[in-house]
Design a protein around this motif. Sequence first.
Motif, PDB file in Angstrom:
ATOM      1  N   ARG A 252       0.759  -1.132   0.062  1.00 40.31           N
ATOM      2  CA  ARG A 252      -0.171  -0.009   0.008  1.00 40.31           C
ATOM      3  C   ARG A 252       0.858   1.265  -0.150  1.00 40.31           C
ATOM      4  O   ARG A 252       0.558   2.353  -0.779  1.00 40.31           O
ATOM      5  N   SER A 253       1.909   1.176   0.585  1.00 40.51           N
ATOM      6  CA  SER A 253       2.845   2.477   0.680  1.00 40.51           C
ATOM      7  C   SER A 253       3.387   2.606  -0.469  1.00 40.51           C
ATOM      8  O   SER A 253       3.796   3.819  -1.147  1.00 40.51           O
TER       9      SER A 253
ATOM     10  N   ARG B 178       2.280   1.755  -3.405  1.00 43.28           N
ATOM     11  CA  ARG B 178       1.476   2.567  -4.471  1.00 43.28           C
ATOM     12  C   ARG B 178       1.032   3.878  -4.354  1.00 43.28           C
ATOM     13  O   ARG B 178       0.917   4.874  -4.992  1.00 43.28           O
ATOM     14  N   SER B 179       1.123   4.247  -2.926  1.00 45.17           N
ATOM     15  CA  SER B 179       0.702   5.895  -2.536  1.00 45.17           C
ATOM     16  C   SER B 179       1.958   6.554  -2.907  1.00 45.17           C
ATOM     17  O   SER B 179       2.185   7.628  -3.360  1.00 45.17           O
TER      18      SER B 179
ATOM     19  N   ARG C 251       2.246   7.362  -6.651  1.00 53.53           N
ATOM     20  CA  ARG C 251       1.654   8.564  -7.154  1.00 53.53           C
ATOM     21  C   ARG C 251       1.844   9.858  -6.809  1.00 53.53           C
ATOM     22  O   ARG C 251       1.739  11.077  -7.241  1.00 53.53           O
TER      23      ARG C 251
END
Length: 70
Positions: A48-49, A51-52, A55
Motif C-alpha cells: 500500500r505504501s 502504491r501511494s 502517485r
Amino acid sequence: MASLAWLLIPLFAAIGAAIWGSWAARDRTQGDISELAGYARFREAMDRSDRSESRAPAARATAHSGSDAV
C-alpha cells in the motif's frame, strides 16, 4: 565411593540429554502461525505504501513545475 561418582556422571549426562531432547523436539507451530500472519500484514502495508508513493512524485512534479521558473 569414587567409582560411584564416576558412574553418576554419565547418568546425569543421560538425564540432561533426555531433558534437552524433549525440549528441542517440542511443538512450536503455534508461534510460527502468528509470525507468518504478521509478515503477511507487513507485506500488505508495504504494498500500500509503494502504491501511494508511486502517485506522489507525479503530483509533486505538476505542483512544482511553475515554481522552478522564478
